[in-house]
Design a protein around this motif. Structure first.
Motif, short mmCIF file in Angstrom:
data_model
loop_
_atom_site.label_atom_id
_atom_site.label_comp_id
_atom_site.label_asym_id
_atom_site.label_seq_id
_atom_site.Cartn_x
_atom_site.Cartn_y
_atom_site.Cartn_z
N CYS A 1 8.45 48.66 -59.99
CA CYS A 1 9.28 49.79 -60.70
C CYS A 1 9.98 48.98 -61.83
CB CYS A 1 9.95 50.75 -60.16
SG CYS A 1 10.66 52.00 -61.23
N ASP A 2 9.59 49.00 -63.02
CA ASP A 2 9.98 47.97 -64.26
C ASP A 2 10.87 48.85 -65.10
OD1 ASP A 2 10.40 45.79 -65.58
OD2 ASP A 2 8.36 45.09 -65.48
N VAL A 3 11.06 48.42 -66.07
CA VAL A 3 12.14 48.95 -67.15
C VAL A 3 11.23 50.26 -67.88
CG1 VAL A 3 12.91 48.81 -69.42
CG2 VAL A 3 13.31 46.80 -67.73
N GLY A 4 11.76 51.27 -67.94
CA GLY A 4 11.21 52.44 -68.43
C GLY A 4 10.20 53.24 -67.52
N GLN A 5 10.10 52.42 -66.22
CA GLN A 5 9.28 53.30 -65.37
C GLN A 5 10.11 54.06 -64.33
OE1 GLN A 5 6.83 49.80 -63.93
NE2 GLN A 5 5.22 50.57 -65.28
N ILE A 6 9.26 54.93 -63.54
CA ILE A 6 10.02 55.57 -62.39
C ILE A 6 8.89 55.46 -61.08
CG2 ILE A 6 11.71 57.20 -63.54
CD1 ILE A 6 9.45 59.46 -62.99
N ARG A 7 9.78 55.36 -59.93
CA ARG A 7 8.75 55.58 -58.80
C ARG A 7 8.78 57.04 -58.33
NH1 ARG A 7 7.29 51.43 -55.53
NH2 ARG A 7 9.18 50.05 -56.52
N ILE A 8 7.76 57.69 -57.95
CA ILE A 8 7.75 58.98 -57.35
C ILE A 8 7.31 58.82 -56.05
CG2 ILE A 8 6.67 61.09 -57.71
CD1 ILE A 8 6.11 60.68 -60.72
N ARG A 9 8.01 59.28 -55.07
CA ARG A 9 7.65 59.69 -53.69
C ARG A 9 6.74 61.06 -53.80
NH1 ARG A 9 11.47 61.57 -48.77
NH2 ARG A 9 9.77 62.03 -47.23
N VAL A 10 5.27 60.90 -53.59
CA VAL A 10 4.45 61.82 -54.03
C VAL A 10 4.36 62.99 -52.96
CG1 VAL A 10 2.05 62.16 -54.49
CG2 VAL A 10 2.95 60.33 -55.29
N ALA A 11 4.59 64.24 -53.02
CA ALA A 11 4.67 65.27 -52.32
C ALA A 11 3.17 65.73 -52.15
CB ALA A 11 5.30 66.49 -52.75
N ALA A 12 2.38 65.98 -53.44
CA ALA A 12 1.03 66.50 -53.43
C ALA A 12 0.29 65.79 -54.70
CB ALA A 12 1.17 67.88 -53.64
N ALA A 13 -0.90 65.87 -54.84
CA ALA A 13 -1.59 65.48 -56.05
C ALA A 13 -3.01 66.53 -56.33
CB ALA A 13 -2.31 64.11 -55.70
N GLY B 1 16.52 52.52 -68.40
CA GLY B 1 16.04 53.48 -69.49
C GLY B 1 15.27 54.41 -69.64
N SER B 2 15.08 54.83 -68.26
CA SER B 2 13.90 55.85 -68.01
C SER B 2 14.38 57.24 -68.06
CB SER B 2 13.52 55.78 -66.24
OG SER B 2 14.48 56.65 -65.74
N GLY B 3 15.53 57.72 -68.19
CA GLY B 3 16.07 58.86 -68.32
C GLY B 3 16.04 59.96 -67.34
N TRP B 4 15.66 59.62 -65.98
CA TRP B 4 15.36 60.30 -64.75
C TRP B 4 16.33 59.78 -63.90
CZ3 TRP B 4 12.48 64.58 -65.06
CH2 TRP B 4 11.67 64.77 -65.92
N LYS B 5 16.72 60.41 -62.92
CA LYS B 5 17.67 60.02 -61.74
C LYS B 5 17.10 60.32 -60.49
CE LYS B 5 20.28 64.25 -61.37
NZ LYS B 5 19.67 65.04 -62.26
#
Length: 327
Positions: free
Chosen positions: A27-39, A77-81
């Motif tokens: 997970c790099d600058v400007g990215q987020i990691r998502i724990r996936v619930a569903a796709a 710099g992702s803007g999410w938490k």
């Protein structure tokens, strides 16, 4: 899970799907990691699994163009938490325990929408919004024809047309699917088949046609369009070749637009999703748009889900549940 470990992910192998270990991406600058619930499951996944639609250069070869889940790691710099509930538009990789994405390609889960439902939103609403409103410039009061109206994209497009004041008609595969489209807001339509399709003349001329079929519908589309009509082709389910009367194209001043979303660049998708969040996402909280989730399957039944989508009997969307503790 962090970089250096592994995650399970779904890949297409010789026409079948395989849930297997993959290296976990960083997970790099400007990215987020998502724990996936569903796709969400899309026709592009079927094509990729069959070896007919490889991912764009640099994209994950894991299946899945959309997902929903919880942010588990944030790059600078992702803007999410961490803990934010998001859904995301992807070029690939959504059918996995985790996915790392450009943070600008995530949207908040709309108010009142579950993670399971949210997994069915990004791809179809981004596709419908891009093609009808951005590329075709659909205006209130203009008439729209949606081929494959009961599909995921069709279901989103019908609701958007209704919400923004454009009457729409559909072509579909059965009377039951036509009734489904009319409940969503379509004015009417016809059942698929050469003779039946001719009945679309009763509703013509159309200002905009959204067509995932291509070749076999091309000549009819040209005939059904109004002066200055826009014909947006987004798929080739009916073949890639057609014979057209270009005199009609000129006389009617038709705009023929070929469009794909998956191969667009990162900035284009970021701009599209920002527009979607501002213009479309509030309509979910207002109850004017609703996720059209027909059925969900556990990831262990992915092969069954793929076969169900391939049957062309699905109204709306199918979703794979990847982490049942989140949904």
């Amino acid at each position: 899970m962090h970089y250096g470990g592994s995650v399970k992910a779904l890949q297409g192998v010789e026409g079948r799907v395989e849930w297997a270990q993959q290296p976990a991406p960083a997970c790099d600058v400007g990215q987020i990691r998502i724990r996936v619930a569903a796709a969400g499951l899309n026709r592009a996944d079927l094509l990729q699994c069959a070896g007919l639609y490889p991912p764009p250069p640099g994209a994950s070869d894991v299946l899945g163009l959309e997902c929903a889940g919880v942010v588990s790691e944030v790059g600078a710099g992702s803007g999410w938490k961490v803990g934010d509930r998001v859904c995301a538009l992807l070029a690939g990789g959504g059918m996995a325990e985790e996915v790392v994405i450009d943070a600008r390609h995530a949207l908040p889960v709309p108010e009142g929408v579950s993670l399971l439902e949210a997994a069915a939103l990004p791809e179809v609403y981004a596709t419908a919004w891009l093609n009808l409103f951005q590329l075709a410039g659909l205006k209130p009061g203009e008439k729209v024809l949606l081929h494959a109206g009961a599909s995921g994209v069709g279901s989103a497009a019908i609701q958007l047309c209704k919400a923004f004041g454009s009457p729409c008609w559909v072509s579909v595969g059965s009377a039951e699917r036509l009734a489904y489209c009319e409940v969503l807001g379509a004015q009417g339509g016809v059942l698929r088949g050469a003779d039946n399709l001719q009945a679309l003349r009763d509703f013509a001329p159309f200002d905009v046609i959204l067509d995932p079929v291509g070749g076999s519908y091309a000549a009819l589309n040209l005939e059904l369009l109004a002066l200055d009509g826009r014909w947006v082709n987004i798929g080739l389910m009916g073949g890639r070749k057609a014979e057209l009367d270009l005199g009609l194209l000129l006389a009617k001043r038709i705009h023929l637009i070929g469009s794909t979303l998956r191969s667009r660049d990162e900035q284009f998708k970021a701009d599209l999703l920002r527009d979607l969040q501002q213009q479309v996402w509030p309509l979910f909280a207002e109850g004017r748009l609703k996720p059209q989730l027909q059925r969900s399957f556990p990831i262990g039944d992915a092969q069954t889900a793929f076969a169900e989508l391939a049957s062309n009997r699905v109204n709306g969307k199918l979703v794979l549940t990847i982490d049942p503790t989140l949904v």
